[in-house]
Structures are given as structure tokens and as C-alpha cells.
Write an enzyme that holds these catalytic residues in place. Structure first.
Site, short mmCIF file in Angstrom:
data_model
loop_
_atom_site.label_atom_id
_atom_site.label_comp_id
_atom_site.label_asym_id
_atom_site.label_seq_id
_atom_site.Cartn_x
_atom_site.Cartn_y
_atom_site.Cartn_z
N GLY A 148 -10.85 2.13 -0.95
CA GLY A 148 -10.56 3.44 -0.26
C GLY A 148 -10.17 4.45 -1.50
NE ARG B 127 -12.17 -0.31 2.70
CZ ARG B 127 -11.22 -0.05 1.86
NH1 ARG B 127 -10.89 -0.93 0.96
NH2 ARG B 127 -10.30 0.94 2.12
CG ASP C 166 -4.35 -6.03 -3.59
OD1 ASP C 166 -5.25 -5.13 -3.11
OD2 ASP C 166 -3.91 -6.70 -2.79
CG ASP C 167 -8.34 -7.68 -1.85
OD1 ASP C 167 -7.95 -8.30 -1.98
OD2 ASP C 167 -8.30 -6.90 -0.58
CE LYS D 175 -8.34 2.08 -5.09
NZ LYS D 175 -9.34 1.78 -3.86
CB THR D 176 -4.12 1.35 -3.70
OG1 THR D 176 -4.14 1.17 -2.26
CG2 THR D 176 -3.25 0.43 -4.19
CB ILE D 177 -2.81 6.12 -0.81
CG1 ILE D 177 -3.63 5.06 0.19
CG2 ILE D 177 -3.74 6.95 -1.53
CD1 ILE D 177 -3.62 6.10 1.62
CG ASP D 178 -2.72 1.02 0.83
OD1 ASP D 178 -2.57 1.84 1.15
OD2 ASP D 178 -3.54 -0.03 0.72
CE LYS E 135 6.99 21.78 24.27
NZ LYS E 135 6.20 22.70 24.79
NE ARG F 53 -6.16 -2.36 2.12
CZ ARG F 53 -7.17 -2.28 2.79
NH1 ARG F 53 -7.05 -3.10 3.95
NH2 ARG F 53 -8.21 -1.85 2.49
CD GLU G 81 -2.73 1.17 7.43
OE1 GLU G 81 -3.66 1.88 8.24
OE2 GLU G 81 -3.16 0.48 6.45
CE1 TYR H 197 -9.83 6.48 6.44
CE2 TYR H 197 -8.80 6.88 8.57
CZ TYR H 197 -9.41 5.96 7.57
OH TYR H 197 -9.90 4.53 8.03
CD GLU H 198 -4.64 12.62 8.58
OE1 GLU H 198 -4.61 11.70 7.91
OE2 GLU H 198 -4.53 12.76 9.83
NE ARG I 79 -8.61 6.95 2.54
CZ ARG I 79 -9.26 6.14 2.83
NH1 ARG I 79 -8.85 4.68 2.85
NH2 ARG I 79 -10.69 6.02 3.29
P1 FBP Z 1 -7.33 0.25 -0.79
O1 FBP Z 1 -6.82 -1.01 -0.82
O2 FBP Z 1 -8.76 0.00 -1.05
O3 FBP Z 1 -6.94 1.19 -1.76
O4 FBP Z 1 -7.39 1.35 0.81
C1 FBP Z 1 -6.31 1.78 1.12
C2 FBP Z 1 -6.58 2.13 2.44
O5 FBP Z 1 -6.40 3.60 2.65
C3 FBP Z 1 -5.40 1.66 3.39
O6 FBP Z 1 -4.31 2.02 3.39
C4 FBP Z 1 -6.11 1.59 4.80
O7 FBP Z 1 -5.74 0.60 5.61
C5 FBP Z 1 -7.56 1.30 4.35
O8 FBP Z 1 -7.64 1.95 3.08
C6 FBP Z 1 -8.40 2.08 5.28
O9 FBP Z 1 -9.74 1.63 5.05
P2 FBP Z 1 -11.21 2.58 5.35
O10 FBP Z 1 -11.10 3.47 4.29
O11 FBP Z 1 -12.20 1.55 5.29
O12 FBP Z 1 -11.15 2.97 6.73
#
Ligand code: FBP
Length: 551
Positions: free
Chosen positions: A81, A145, A175-176, A202-205, A242, A252, A311, A425-426, A428
Site C-alpha cells: 500500500g 502486492r 512487514d510482509d 514503509k507502512t502507514i499502519d 445533531k 490493518r 479497521e 485512502y485519503e 496514503r
Molecule cells: P501495507 O501494509 O502494504 O503498507 O498497506 C497498508 C494499508 O493501507 C492498510 O492500512 C489497508 O488495510 C490496506 O493497505 C488496503 O489495501 P489496498 O491498498 O490493497 O486496498
């Protein structure tokens, strides 16, 4: 090319480097620590990584480096991602390579790891790089991916590296993807290849972290972007008075994003999946907790509020967790047979005799759209695509039902009107914050020094991140050091351990100490948008999480 005013001015931003990397490059040497052990399952991992297990930690220090001026050919991959700052990792790597030797070349593999497998690459020139400096997105070469896992894919990756005469491949991923980097490094060394493999975190998570990787890049910018949006919604809620807003946040399995956003914005409720798992909080108790806040606030005349939902929450609610684990194993073990069940009814019928009775019964209590989302295809790493499960809608529906019951019993007198949101997505591909721009550029430059110094099987590491960039410490962490064995696709696999929220650490404890007040009294904070120009305390600060962890 037509570009926005901000884009134009960000092209000229000069990322800050740690002092150890900004000096004369002939004077960047490496100090090695003692041999390392993996996080767990040492013997299994020693057997699987015969050539790369146990390498020492590497730290850059001042000293002579005879190999740094070598002419190098390097390939780079963006994997998984998107995360803000990916372009700067590539820019840092490119600038390092050219500083080392202007004849060195950088190739970008197109569309993620499949670019390496299928030898789809472009040479990245100064002109190309200059159009992406300090910008968000992964569009310079694209991402993907694909997992390098079959013997054919490993062999094809080896062939590409040989054909291009690569000294190294840099994998920028989570990680993967870095597990893949470790496997590739082992495979290349086992084949007698001289191609080195270096990873970048890398990962926003924010779930790729440990003592030496303080945070993954992109997490800072993504959290700041979501916090701005949450703050705006809070202000709207507090003005209109309201709506209850149910906001699901990406991340994730780990709740790092939700926790950081909660610290930044002080919503009424925020769930932390790791706590839900530890305390075995059932779905009905989650609903109950939300309703308690709604009832108390309604008693004070406040029929509005904000709920944050990580999520991954669904994966940690005990009955849901059991169901997902059973589904993962069943689907992985019967992939072809399951793929033939084309309708939802057929899938349910097939599962009736295969799932345990409690899991099957629970599946049937879920709204059909949520059950359908749980049965959707897994990602290439075998994970449920939690971003596609509409937990916010599930919770709104259940809360509505429970409040109707409370109303009948005379225990709730308010009005409930809810809106669902999903922020992922807003954030990333946002323009990287100054922190991410500097951190990513440093990670890329650091990857260059690791390559020039002949290392393989390492993750680029820059730490001491709460200090000004000049004081950051850079080096490499052996990838095998972060690994353990986990159940994936129905069998045990070596993987980099995900870092989940620690319930005994300061960020969570700080949140837990205040949340009962937030649940009743409006305590919203409005962090506003990311600032790129201005005082350092507004522009260069990293996450509250990191500051609390290091305080
Ligand atoms: P990575 O683990 O590859 O960094 O992706 C993070 C992420 O944005 C998660 O937060 C989310 O669940 C997933 O990617 C969404 O995947 P996709 O981009 O395939 O819709």
C-alpha cells in the site's frame, strides 16, 4: 508539466539528513554489534536462513570507507500500500548513489515485486527524480502486492538481477514485503549471487517497529491527515449538534493509527483492538460501551459525538476472531473448491458442515453484507481485507437496535442519528510532512551506504527520531532479527513480527487515563492541516505516540 503551487515549492525543499550521513561520504564507516538472534523460534529460523541468520547490528560512524565510491547498479521496488514519502526514499537512494559515483545507475521496477519477476524496469534519471521530490504517492514507478513465493518466482527474480547486473535490490515495504526481502537475500546468497537485498520500513499502519525501527515511514503524515479530517468532523458535530459520526480508520490488525488520532483529537470513543482482544470484549459489549456514552451525553443534552474504530477491530472481537481464523484456514486449504462457489448462498451452504457450530451460528447473526465481506478473497499474503469490511455500518446498525430497546425501557431519551466514514485512502498519498520527507530521504540514503558497504539482508534504520534530524542515528538491522514463525495460508511460515499496540506503554496509558472524561464531556481537539513552512514546533514534530514512547 502543469503542477500546483505547493508541488512546485516542495520540489525545492531540501530534506534534512542525520549528521552521520551529511558529512563527506568517504568518512561514513560502519560499526558492527554482536551477532543477533531472531525475535522467537530461533532454531526454525536458523534452519531456514542458513546464510543470513544472526548478522550483527550495523551503525554508521565516522571512519574511512574504501568501498563507498564503487560504481553500482541498484534496482528499487515499491511494495504494498502507498505511504507518504516513498518518492523521497528513492530520491535519497538516488542522490547517495550519484554522490558515491556519478556513473552508478538506479533502476525502478514497475508495479511492485512483479516488476522484478518479469524484468519490467526503467532507469531513473535525475530529471525523473526531480519531478517527484517531496511529493506523495508511489506513481514514480507504481506499487503492487505480488508476493515472491514460488520457486519459479525466486528463479525469475534471480535471472532479472543477473541480466541487469544488479549489485543490489532495495525493497520498500511493510512487514510482509520485508519478509520477502529476507527470503530473497537468503535465496540470492544461497545461489552464490552477489546481488544484495536491503529493505526499507514503509507502512502507514505503523506496525513495523521495534527498538531499532522506531516507526515506519508514512505513518506520521497519514495520522496527521486523518487527524485533520477527524478534527474538522468534530468541529462540525459540535456546531450542528445533531450527528454521531462513526469513523473507521485504516491500519490493518494494529490500532496505532486509531490511537495516534485519538491522542490528537480526543474523540468521545476510540476502540483499541489489542485491548478488545486482551479483555475478550464481545461484540455486544462493544455496542454497550458506545451506547453508554450516547445515553450519558444525551442526558446532558448532547446528541452528537465521534467514535473512532480501527479497521482491524473485527479481527479481535473474540467470536469474530475465531470465525476469521477458521475461514482463513478453510479457504486456504480448499482454494479451488471454494472459488467454484459463485453465490453467497452456495458459500454459506458449503461452510455449514465445515465451520465449528459457534462460528457458523455467529456468521448467520451478521448482516448479510458484512458476512459477504468476510468471505471475500484474501490478499496475496493470506490476510482478510479488513479495509473492505464495513465495521462502522455494522456498529451503527447494532447501536440503533440497542438504543431502541433502551428507549422502550425508558432508559434513553435522546435522539440518535449516525453517519459512517472510512478514512484510509485519503491519507496514503498526502504530501509527506517535513518529518516523513526528512525520514524517508535519510532511509534511502542509508540504504545506499548499506549497499556500498557490501551488506545484504538488512533493513535500513534511522532512529533517535524525536530529536532534531542532525542527531538521528543511522545504520542497518538484520531482517532475520525481527522474525518469528506464524500460521499463514494454513501452514507455519517465517514472517516479520507485527508490532501491535502495547497496553502497558505510555501512548495507550495516556489515552486510557483520559477516555472516560472524553466519553461524556466534549473534549475535542482540532489539530488542523499539516504545515510545511513555519516554526519547527508546528512543522517538524512527529507523532504523539513516538514522543510518548520516547519520553
Ligand atoms: P501495507 O501494509 O502494504 O503498507 O498497506 C497498508 C494499508 O493501507 C492498510 O492500512 C489497508 O488495510 C490496506 O493497505 C488496503 O489495501 P489496498 O491498498 O490493497 O486496498
Amino acid at each position: 508539466m502543469d503542477v500546483s503551487a505547493l508541488q512546485k515549492i516542495r520540489y525545492t525543499y531540501k530534506p534534512k539528513l542525520p549528521a552521520c550521513l551529511s558529512q563527506n561520504i568517504d568518512n561514513i564507516s560502519i560499526e558492527f554489534g554482536v551477532p543477533t538472534e531472531s525475535d522467537a523460534d530461533q532454531q526454525d529460523l536458523k534452519n531456514l536462513f542458513k546464510h543470513s541468520y544472526g548478522k550483527p547490528l550495523a551503525t554508521f560512524v565516522s571512519g574511512k570507507n574504501d568501498t563507498i565510491r564503487r560504481e553500482l547498479k541498484v534496482g528499487v521496488i515499491l511494495s504494498g500500500g502507498q505511504a507518504p514519502g516513498g518518492h523521497n526514499v528513492i530520491a535519497g537512494l538516488f542522490d547517495g548513489l550519484k554522490k558515491g559515483n556519478p556513473a552508478s545507475k538506479l533502476y525502478g521496477f514497475l508495479g511492485g515485486p512483479s516488476g522484478l519477476i518479469n524484468n519490467k524496469a526503467i532507469e531513473l534519471t535525475g530529471e525523473i527524480i526531480d519531478n517527484y521530490r517531496n511529493t506523495g504517492g508511489f506513481d514514480i514507478i507504481g506499487s503492487g502486492r505480488t508476493k515472491i513465493e514460488t520457486p519459479e518466482q525466486f528463479a525469475a527474480s534471480y535471472e532479472t538481477a543477473e541480466k541487469l547486473g544488479l549489485n543490489a535490490v532495495v525493497i520498500i515495504g511493510g512487514d510482509d514485503s520485508n519478509t520477502n526481502a529476507a527470503l530473497l537475500a537468503e535465496y540470492f546468497t544461497g545461489k552464490g549471487s552477489s546481488t544484495q537485498v536491503i529493505g526499507c520500513p514503509k507502512t502507514i499502519d505503523g506496525d513495523l517497529k521495534n527498538e531499532y525501527i522506531e516507526t515506519s515511514f508514512g505513518h506520521d503524515t497519514a495520522c496527521k491527515t486523518y487527524s485533520e479530517l477527524i478534527g474538522n468532523i468534530e468541529r462540525d458535530a459540535n456546531s450542528a449538534k445533531k450527528y454521531w459520526h462513526f469513523i473507521k480508520l485504516m491500519g490493518r490488525a494494529a490500532s496505532h493509527i486509531a490511537l495516534e488520532c485519538a491522542l490528537q483529537t480526543q474523540p468521545n470513543i476510540c476502540f483499541i483492538s489489542e485491548e478488545v482482544e486482551a479483555k475478550e470484549i464481545s461484540l455486544s459489549r462493544v455496542v454497550d460501551q458506545i451506547c453508554q456514552s450516547i445515553v450519558k451525553r444525551a442526558d446532558n443534552g448532547d446528541n452528537f459525538g465521534v467514535v473512532l474504530i480501527p479497521e482491524g477491530l473485527v479481527e479481535f472481537i473474540p467470536e469474530m476472531k475465531n470465525l476469521i481464523e477458521e475461514l482463513n484456514d478453510l479457504i486456504a486449504g480448499n482454494e479451488e473448491e471454494f472459488a467454484k462457489k459463485s453465490s453467497f448462498i452456495d458459500q454459506l451452504y458449503w461452510l455449514e458442515t465445515k465451520l465449528s457450530i459457534p462460528s457458523y451460528e455467529f456468521l448467520n447473526t451478521l448482516p448479510p453484507e458484512i458476512a459477504r465481506e468476510l468471505l471475500m478473497a484474501r490478499d496475496p499474503h493470506g490476510n482478510v481485507q479488513v479495509s473492505r469490511i464495513e465495521t462502522e455500518k455494522l456498529l451503527i446498525g447494532m447501536v440503533e437496535k440497542h438504543l431502541a430497546k433502551l428507549k422502550k425501557e425508558g432508559r434513553y431519551k435522546g435522539k440518535f442519528s449516525a453517519l459512517g466514514h472510512f478514512f484510509g485512502y485519503e491519507g496514503r498519498c498526502a504530501f509527506p510532512s517535513n518529518f516523513d520527507a526528512d525520514y524517508c530521504y535519510s532511509l534511502g540514503f542509508c540504504a545506499f551506504v548499506l549497499i556500498a558497504s557490501g551488506l545484504t539482508g538488512y533493513l535500513s534504520s534511522v532512529r533517535n527520531l524525536v530529536k532534531p534530524a542532525a542527531e538521528w542515528i543511522a545504520g542497518g538491522v538484520p531482517l532475520t532479527m525481527m522474525m518469528n514463525m506464524e500460521q499463514r495460508h494454513g501452514s507455519k511460515k517465517p514472517v516479520i513480527k507485527k508490532a501491535l499496540v502495547k497496553l502497558d506503554d505510555r501512548p495507550f496509558l495516556t489515552f486510557a487515563a483520559q477516555r472516560d472524561i472524553w466519553a461524556v464531556k466534549t473534549s475535542f481537539l482540532f489539530p488542523g492541516s499539516i504545515q510545511y513552512f513555519g516554526p519547527a514546533e508546528v512543522c517538524d514534530q512527529t507523532t504523539k505516540t513516538l514522543m510518548l514512547e520516547k519520553s
